[in-house]
Motif scaffolding. Structure first.
Motif, PDB file in Angstrom:
ATOM      1  N   ARG A  99      50.414  35.436  38.600  1.00  0.00           N
ATOM      2  CA  ARG A  99      50.887  36.666  39.262  1.00  0.00           C
ATOM      3  C   ARG A  99      49.840  37.772  39.146  1.00  0.00           C
ATOM      4  NH1 ARG A  99      55.736  35.069  37.023  1.00  0.00           N
ATOM      5  NH2 ARG A  99      55.451  36.439  35.227  1.00  0.00           N
ATOM      6  N   ASP A 100      49.288  37.927  37.953  1.00  0.00           N
ATOM      7  CA  ASP A 100      48.265  38.952  37.736  1.00  0.00           C
ATOM      8  C   ASP A 100      47.027  38.682  38.594  1.00  0.00           C
ATOM      9  OD1 ASP A 100      49.953  40.147  35.900  1.00  0.00           O
ATOM     10  OD2 ASP A 100      48.856  39.407  34.131  1.00  0.00           O
ATOM     11  N   LEU A 101      46.617  37.440  38.661  1.00  0.00           N
ATOM     12  CA  LEU A 101      45.448  37.079  39.470  1.00  0.00           C
ATOM     13  C   LEU A 101      45.700  37.322  40.959  1.00  0.00           C
ATOM     14  CD1 LEU A 101      44.259  33.823  37.681  1.00  0.00           C
ATOM     15  CD2 LEU A 101      43.014  35.996  37.816  1.00  0.00           C
ATOM     16  N   ARG A 102      46.900  37.028  41.426  1.00  0.00           N
ATOM     17  CA  ARG A 102      47.225  37.281  42.837  1.00  0.00           C
ATOM     18  C   ARG A 102      47.188  38.774  43.145  1.00  0.00           C
ATOM     19  NH1 ARG A 102      51.687  32.641  43.096  1.00  0.00           N
ATOM     20  NH2 ARG A 102      50.319  30.979  43.808  1.00  0.00           N
ATOM     21  N   ALA A 103      47.682  39.594  42.228  1.00  0.00           N
ATOM     22  CA  ALA A 103      47.639  41.049  42.421  1.00  0.00           C
ATOM     23  C   ALA A 103      46.186  41.524  42.446  1.00  0.00           C
ATOM     24  CB  ALA A 103      48.426  41.765  41.325  1.00  0.00           C
TER      25      ALA A 103
END
Length: 134
Positions: A99-103
């Motif tokens: 999730r953090d990487l997608r953001a």
């Protein structure tokens, strides 16, 4: 001693550097093997399986501490449930990282789409965003 392995042989069979094997030994993941009179380590054949286990667990993102727990749970009467709990916790951690990487990807994509690559560094949208101007 044909049923034992020198550290170089173990390293070759497992794809792990000798220094890493010594590190694993020092961290208690790999049992310290008996030594020859000359001081050379002689690992049992079972060390190959242990090192491969460690490598695979590392490739799934488990820390060395978690791997030590996983190894100890092999002998635990309630081990399977506890292993599953550790695996589910690791999975939740990986999902949060995704999730953090997608953001991060969204933000960086937006910035690069706004940047035409022309002008001075002072006019750069990306640098401005990194400096908190945006």
């Amino acid at each position: 001693m044909t049923d034992t392995l020198r550290i170089g042989e173990l390293a070759e069979r497992t794809g792990v550097e000798a220094a890493t094997l010594r590190y694993y030994e020092g961290r208690g993941l790999l049992t310290a093997p008996p030594r020859t009179p000359a001081g050379y380590r002689r690992y049992p054949e079972s060390a190959v399986e242990r090192v491969r286990f460690i490598r695979r667990a590392r490739s799934l993102g488990f820390s060395l501490e978690a791997i030590r727990d996983l190894i100890s749970l092999r002998r635990d009467a309630d081990g399977a449930r506890r292993v599953r709990d550790l695996a589910e916790a690791k999975l939740a951690e990986i999902r949060a990282q995704i999730r953090d990487l997608r953001a991060m990807e969204r933000d960086l994509r937006s910035l690069t789409e706004q940047c035409d690559g022309r002008g001075s560094g002072r006019e750069c949208v990306i640098l401005g965003a990194l400096e908190g101007e945006r």
